[in-house]
Design an enzyme around this catalytic site. Structure first.
Site, PDB file in Angstrom:
ATOM      1  N   ASP A 460      17.290  24.125  55.235  1.00 40.99           N
ATOM      2  CA  ASP A 460      17.016  25.556  55.192  1.00 40.99           C
ATOM      3  C   ASP A 460      15.613  25.800  55.731  1.00 40.99           C
ATOM      4  OD1 ASP A 460      19.426  26.296  54.032  1.00 40.99           O
ATOM      5  OD2 ASP A 460      18.693  25.942  52.008  1.00 40.99           O
ATOM      6  N   ASP A 761      20.271  25.937  48.383  1.00 40.29           N
ATOM      7  CA  ASP A 761      19.729  26.543  47.162  1.00 40.29           C
ATOM      8  C   ASP A 761      20.686  27.526  46.515  1.00 40.29           C
ATOM      9  OD1 ASP A 761      19.558  28.628  48.964  1.00 40.29           O
ATOM     10  OD2 ASP A 761      17.379  28.568  49.128  1.00 40.29           O
ATOM     11  N   ASP A 765      26.209  27.297  48.835  1.00 40.90           N
ATOM     12  CA  ASP A 765      25.865  26.044  49.516  1.00 40.90           C
ATOM     13  C   ASP A 765      26.564  24.844  48.883  1.00 40.90           C
ATOM     14  OD1 ASP A 765      24.143  27.068  51.480  1.00 40.90           O
ATOM     15  OD2 ASP A 765      22.459  27.115  50.084  1.00 40.90           O
TER      16      ASP A 765
END
Length: 1043
Positions: A460, A761, A765
Site C-alpha cells: 500500500d 489494512d 484486503d
C-alpha cells in the site's frame, strides 16, 4: 551413488508441505515417513500439532456452530437446545445485589446467546438492561467500578492450557530412548565394575556416563524452556487487541481483556466484537458470524435484531454496543478454549529437516550395527584363541560386550540429528523475538521463514510508504485553489467565502465523516478516526476558529459508511442550515464524486451549473494536486425530499476539493533500493489517484522509466494473455479495488511462480492477505479482520520494517544451512573414526562420555551458536532462494566433504601412527594417544564451527564479536574441554596432556580454517550456475549484462 541420491530425493518428497494451510494428508504423510527412527518423540514433535487433537477440536467447533445455528434460526427453542434443560429462573447472587445490580450474569448471557427476544422485552429492552447493570448509555461504565464488575460478572478472559514448566521440559528431554539405554548400561557397568574392581575405581566409568547424560538432559531442557518463554511472550503480543469504549463519559481505548459487562463499545468496519452484547444504535451495521455459526450469509443488526456475539467480525457500518457477557460465558470463549488445542502448523523447513534427519539416522543406525558387529567379531576371534575359548566367560568379558553395545548406542545418539528440525524452531524463536523489538509481530512461524524467499512485495501507499500524518495542504473552493499550510492561507480562505458557504462546508466536514471529535478529560479536542478523516476534521476546526462559525449538531437520518469498493461515503442529516430539512452529503475519491455532480457552490453560497468548462477546471485542479503527491477528496451535497429514502446517486452540488499531504516516510527510498539490490520487486497497489500514486512512486524509487503505472479498471479488463505480458512491468496500480490486488497476487504466484508478500489494512484486503505467501497487516491502520488474516503484523506501519522481516527471514534460512553443514561434518567424522578404528584396532577411540560431549557440542550448543547469528547487510545483496532450490547446496557439500576428508586423514594418521609421530611412550601411551585424538577431534569441531559462520567468504571472523551468543558458546566449549581433559579424567576416560600436546591439538584444529579458505576457492558449478552462492542465493549480475 546416483542410486542412493535418487532414492533419497524420492524419500524427501514425502517431506514437502506448503507454507500456508497444508492439508491433513500432507501432514500425516511426512509423520508416517519419519517412522520409528526417533530417539525422543516427545521432544522432537513437541512443536508439531497433534492431528488427532486438532480433529477433535474441529468436531467440537462444529458442535458449537450447530448449537448457534439453532439459536439463530430456531429462536423459540434456542435456550432449551443450548442448555439442554428447560428454562429455569436465574437467582440473583447476593454480591450482585449488594453492588446495585439486578440481573444475574447467567441470565444476561442467556439472552444474547439464545437470541431471546422475549426475555429482552421482559427486561424493557436495552434501556432496561442498562438500568439493571447500573450503567448510563451516554456516559458508560465508571472506571473505578470496572474491577467490581469483573468480580460479579466475570473477566473477559478465556481458559487456556497452563504453560509448561521447566520440569516438564526436563521430563521430555529425559525420554530419549538412547539415553535411557545408556543409563541402563551405565548402571550395569557400575554393578559389574564394583564387583570386579571394587570401590571406588569400579564405578568411575558408569558414573561418568550418568553425569554426562544428566548434563545433556539439563542443557537440552534449559534451551527448550528458554524457547518456550519466547513463544509465550510472542503469543501474548498476538492476542493484544484494543477497542474503543465510552467510560466516565469519554471515548477511550482499552484492551479487549479489560472489557466488562456494562461497557459501551464503539464498533466499525473490520472490528472484532469483543464480547456478547446488545446493539444500542448505529448505521448500516452488518456482521459476519461465519466463524461461530458456520453460515456465510452476513447478519444485519439493528433495533429489530439487537444481538451481537463475541468473536464475530463487523463487515459494514458502525454501531454502539452494550456488553452483556464476557469470557467463558460467551460461545466465543468456549470456542477459543477448543481451538487452543490445535497447535500451529510446522514450517516447511522443519518438515524438510525431519526428512534429512531420518535419512541420516538410518545411515547412523547402519554404522552403529556395523561398528558393534566388527567389535564383537574381533573380540570373539581373540577370545576363541585364548585358553578356555568361547566357553569361558568372566565378568570382564561381560563388561567389554556391554561397552561395545553402549558404544553402538552412543553412535546412534550422535548419528540421529534430532537437533536439525529443532534448530529451525530455535532460530525462528530468536528471529521473532528480535523482530518484535523492531516492531514486527510474526503471527505464524512459517511466515518468518517464507519471507526470506520473497521475490515481490505488493505494498500500500498510505501509511506504509508515507507517514500517515495527514494535513490538508490545499483546497479548491469558490472556483480557486488555496494553500493551507500556514495561517495566511486560512485567512484568505475564510475571507473569500460567505457565511452560507462556510456553514455548508462545515456541515459536510463534520457530519459526513466516519470519525468524530471528542472532548478528553483534559478538556482538549481529540479526533477518533482514520488519518484522512482526522486531517479534514482538523481543517474544519481551524476554519471554525478563524471564521468564528461553529457547526451545529444534527441528527443523522441515514449513513452509508466508506468502503474501498465504492470509494465514497454518504450521509443524510437534518440540516440546521437548511431549516432542519434533509440534506445528503457525499465525500470520497475525486473522480467518483465529481462525476456525480451537476452543480457547484460558489463563494457567496449561490449554486451554479457545473458546465463542462468548469468541470474541466476542477479536474485540472485535481490533477495538479495529485501531481504534487497530494491525496484528493471531493465533498458535495444535495437537498433531498423526505428522510427515509435512498441516498441520491447523482445530482450533487460540489462544495470543495481537498488536497491532503501525506509525506514520504524517512528511509523509504533507501529501503526500496535495498529491495531492488536483494532481487525483490516492489509494486505499489493503492486506491489513490494515479497521478498521486505515480508522484509518490517516483519519489521513493518504485516507478522507473521502463515501468508501468496502471489503473484498476484497466487492469481488471485484461485477458489472461494480456496480463501475462503486462504484469512483470507493472510497478504502480492506482484506483484499485481489493479484488484487483487479489488478482495481481494470484497471477504473480500462478503465472510467474513468485513468492509474494502483500500489505493490507482494510477488511476487504483479507482475501489478498490470505492468498499471498506472506500477508503483512498494518498494526496501526489495520482492522482486526486484516490482522487475523495476516501472517505478520507491522506494528509501526513502516515499509522499512518489512525489509527487516525479509532480512531476518533470510538469516533464518542461512543460519540453518550453516548449522546443517556443521552437524553433517561432525556426524561423518565421528561415525567414520569409530568405525575405522574398530575395524583396525578393535576398540573405539571415542568413549561413551566423549561421544555424548561431542553430541552436545554439535546439537544443542551448535544450534545455539549458529542458528542465532544476526543478519548482515550482505544478505540483502543477493536474489532470494527459489521455490525449487535445494536446501543443501553444492557449496555446502564441498565444505562438508573437504572438512571431513581433512579431519579423517589427520585423525586416522594419529590413530595408526600417533605414538611414533608424537613420541608417546610409557604405560599410559594408549590412554595418552586416545586423549590426544579426542582433544584434537573436539578442537577440529570448534574451528569448523567458526568456519561455518561463512560458507563462501574466506573472512570468517567478520562480526564475530557482535554475535555474543556464538562467542560465548565457543568459549564455553573450549573451557569445558579443558575441564574434561584436565580435571574430569577419571570420569571422561582422559589423562593429563602436556602443554606441547595441547598446542599441537589446537594447531591441528586451526588448520581447518586454512582448509576452509582453500575449499572456498574451489568452484563447484559450471556455466551460468558457477556463481551460485553458499546459501542458495545467486549474486546479482554486474556490468552491461545486469541491465
Amino acid at each position: 551413488m546416483s542410486f542412493i541420491r535418487k532414492k533419497s530425493m524420492e524419500f524427501l518428497k514425502s517431506f514437502e508441505v506448503p507454507a500456508k494451510n497444508p492439508s491433513e494428508e500432507a501432514q500425516r504423510r511426512w509423520r508416517d515417513a519419519v517412522g520409528t527412527l526417533v530417539k525422543n518423540r516427545r521432544r522432537r514433535f513437541r512443536m508439531v500439532p497433534d492431528l488427532d487433537k486438532r480433529s477433535q477440536a474441529e468436531t467440537q467447533r462444529r458442535k458449537i456452530q450447530e448449537k448457534l445455528r439453532v439459536a439463530l434460526f430456531v429462536q423459540k427453542a434456542a435456550l432449551q437446545f443450548i442448555d439442554a434443560v428447560r428454562k429455569t429462573e436465574h437467582p440473583l447472587p447476593e454480591l450482585a445485589r449488594q453492588c446495585g445490580f439486578s440481573v444475574s450474569a447467567e441470565e444476561l448471557a442467556s439472552i444474547v446467546r439464545g437470541h431471546d427476544t422475549k426475555s429482552l422485552r421482559f427486561h424493557n429492552g436495552v434501556d432496561g438492561i442498562a438500568r439493571k447493570v447500573a450503567v448510563s448509555l451516554a456516559d458508560g461504565v465508571k472506571s473505578d467500578d470496572a474491577g467490581l464488575r469483573a468480580e460479579v460478572y466475570g473477566a473477559n478472559q478465556y481458559t487456556e492450557k497452563p504453560p509448561r514448566t521447566f520440569w516438564m521440559f526436563l521430563w521430555d528431554a529425559s525420554q530419549d530412548m538412547t539415553l535411557l539405554l545408556l543409563a541402563f548400561c551405565a548402571a550395569v557397568s557400575v554393578a559389574i565394575g564394583l564387583a570386579t574392581e571394587g570401590w571406588p575405581s569400579g564405578m568411575y566409568d558408569g558414573v561418568g556416563i550418568m553425569l554426562t547424560i544428566l548434563l545433556v538432559v539439563m542443557i537440552t531442557a534449559a534451551s527448550d524452556y528458554k524457547q518456550s518463554l519466547q513463544f509465550r511472550d510472542l503469543d501474548k503480543e498476538k492476542k493484544k487487541i484494543d477497542v474503543q469504549v465510552t467510560r466516565d463519559g469519554y471515548r477511550q481505548k482499552v484492551s479487549i481483556y479489560d472489557i466488562v459487562v456494562g461497557d459501551i463499545v464503539h464498533l466499525s468496519i473490520g472490528d472484532q466484537v469483543p464480547a456478547d452484547g446488545l446493539f444500542i444504535d448505529g448505521y448500516s451495521f452488518v456482521v459476519d458470524e461465519s466463524n461461530l455459526s458456520g453460515e456465510s450469509e452476513p447478519v444485519h443488526v439493528s433495533t429489530a435484531n439487537r444481538f451481537l456475539l463475541g468473536g464475530t467480525k463487523v463487515q459494514d457500518g458502525s454501531a454502539r454496543m452494550l456488553v452483556t457477557a464476557v469470557g467463558m460465558r460467551t460461545e466465543w470463549g468456549n470456542l477459543m478454549e477448543t481451538l487452543s488445542q490445535g497447535g500451529e502448523d510446522e514450517t516447511p523447513l522443519q518438515v524438510k529437516l525431519n526428512g534429512v534427519a531420518t535419512i541420516i539416522g538410518k545411515i547412523g543406525l547402519a554404522f552403529a550395527v556395523l561398528t558393534f558387529t566388527v567389535l564383537m567379531a574381533r573380540f570373539l576371534l581373540g577370545k576363541a584363541g585364548a585358553p578356555g575359548g568361547l566357553l569361558r566367560w568372566r565378568m570382564v568379558d561381560a563388561l567389554a560386550v556391554l561397552n561395545f553395545f553402549a558404544v553402538a548406542v552412543t553412535i546412534i545418539v550422535v548419528a540421529v540429528p534430532e537437533g536439525l528440525p529443532l534448530a529451525v524452531t530455535l532460530s525462528l524463536a530468536f528471529a521473532m523475538k528480535k523482530l518484535m523489538q523492531e516492531r514486527a509481530l510474526v503471527r505464524h512461524l512459517s511466515a518468518c521463514e517464507t519471507m526470506g524467499s520473497a521475490s515481490c512485495i505488493c505494498t500500500d501507499k498510505t501509511g506504509t510508504l508515507t507517514t500517515n500524518h495527514m494535513v490538508v495542504e490545499k483546497i479548491w473552493a469558490s472556483g480557486a485553489a488555496q494553500t493551507m499550510s500556514n495561517a495566511k492561507g486560512f485567512d484568505q480562505l475564510t475571507s473569500s467565502m460567505s457565511e452560507t458557504f462556510a456553514k455548508v462546508l462545515l456541515e459536510g466536514v463534520f457530519h459526513c465523516s466516519g470519525s468524530e471529535v471528542v472532548r478528553g478529560k483534559d478538556g482538549r479536542h481529540t479526533i477518533m478516526g482514520t488519518p484522512t478523516e482526522t486531517a479534514i476534521l482538523e481543517f474544519g476546526l481551524a476554519v471554525e476558529k478563524r471564521a468564528r462559525i461553529e457547526h451545529t449538531g444534527a441528527g443523522k437520518l441515514k449513513v452509508e459508511p466508506f468502503n474501498s469498493v465504492k470509494k465514497t461515503m454518504a450521509v443524510v442529516i437534518a440540516s440546521p442550515s437548511a431549516g432542519g430539512r434533509p440534506r445528503a452529503f457525499l465525500k470520497g475519491a475525486s473522480e467518483v464524486v465529481l462525476s456525480r455532480c451537476s452543480l457547484v457552490l460558489d463563494g457567496t453560497g449561490n449554486v451554479e451549473k457545473l458546465t463542462d468548462a468548469k468541470a474541466k477546471r476542477v479536474a485540472s485542479a485535481i490533477d495538479a494536486f495529485a501531481c504534487e503527491a497530494l491525496r484528493t477528496l471531493c465533498l458535495a451535497y444535495q437537498d433531498v425530499d423526505g428522510g427515509g429514502g435512498d441516498i441520491p446517486g447523482e445530482g450533487y452540488t460540489l462544495i470543495a476539493v481537498f488536497g491532503i499531504k501525506d509525506p514520504l516516510r524517512p528511509g523509504v527510498r533507501e529501503a526500496v533500493a535495498t529491495c531492488h539490490a536483494a532481487g525483490i520487486n516492489v509494486r505499489m497497489v493503492t486506491g489513490d489517484n494515479i497521478n498521486t500514486a505515480k508522484a509518490i512512486a517516483r519519489e521513493c524509487g518504485i516507478l522507473t522509466d521502463d515501468g508501468i503505472a496502471i489503473e484498476g479498471p484497466e487492469f481488471r479488463n485484461k485477458d489472461p494473455d494480456q496480463m501475462r505480458e503486462i504484469i512483470p512491468k507493472i510497478q504502480v496500480m492506482a484506483r484499485s479495488l481489493p479484488l484487483d490486488k487479489h488478482t495481481l497476487v494470484t497471477n504473480l504466484r500462478g503465472m510467474f511462480n513468485e513468492v509474494v508478500a502483500v500489505t493490507g489494512d482494510g477488511t476487504n484486503d483479507a482475501p489478498a492477505l490470505h492468498e499471498a505467501d506472506i500477508g503483512l497487516a498494518m498494526g496501526i491502520a489495520g482492522t482486526e479482520v486484516a490482522k487475523e488474516n495476516a501472517d505478520v503484523i507491522i506494528m509501526d506501519d513502516n515499509f522499512s520494517t518489512i525489509i527487516n522481516v525479509a532480512k531476518w527471514g533470510r538469516s533464518v534460512y542461512i543460519n540453518i544451512q550453516k548449522f546443517v553443514q556443521f552437524q553433517l561434518t561432525v556426524n561423518v567424522v565421528a561415525l567414520m573414526v569409530n568405525f575405522i578404528s574398530a575395524s583396525f584396532t578393535g576398540s573405539a577411540p571415542l568413549t561413551i562420555v566423549q561421544l555424548l560431549w561431542v553430541n552436545l557440542i554439535m546439537d544443542t550448543l551448535g544450534a545455539l551458536a549458529l542458528a542465532t547469528e544476526p543478519p548482515n547487510d550482505a544478505m540483502m545483496k543477493r536474489p532470494p532462494v527459489g521455490r525449487g532450490d535445494n536446501f543443501i547446496t553444492k557449496v555446502m557439500w564441498r565444505n562438508i566433504v573437504g572438512q571431513s576428508i581433512y579431519q579423517l586423514v589427520v585423525l586416522g594418521v594419529l590413530l595408526l601412527r600417533g605414538k611414533s609421530l608424537l613420541q608417546i611412550n610409557g604405560p599410559q601411551a594408549d590412554s595418552l594417544l586416545n586423549t590426544f585424538v579426542f582433544n584434537t577431534f573436539v578442537f577440529c569441531q570448534v574451528f569448523n564451527e567458526v568456519n561455518s559462520r561463512e560458507m563462501e567468504k574466506i573472512n570468517v571472523f567478520s562480526g564475530i564479536f557482535s554475535s555474543w551468543i556464538f562467542s560465548a558458546v565457543v568459549g564455553v566449549t573450549a573451557g569445558f574441554q579443558v575441564i574434561m581433559v584436565e580435571l574430569l579424567g577419571t570420569f571422561a576416560n582422559t589423562v593429563h596432556l602436556s602443554g606441547k600436546l595441547w598446542l599441537t591439538s589446537v594447531l591441528i584444529g586451526s588448520v581447518g580454517l586454512v582448509i576452509g579458505a582453500i575449499l572456498k576457492c574451489i568452484p563447484v558449478e559450471s556455466g551460468s550456475d558457477a556463481s551460485d552462492r553458499h546459501d542458495g542465493y545467486r549474486p546479482i549480475p554486474t556490468g552491461p549484462s545486469a541491465v
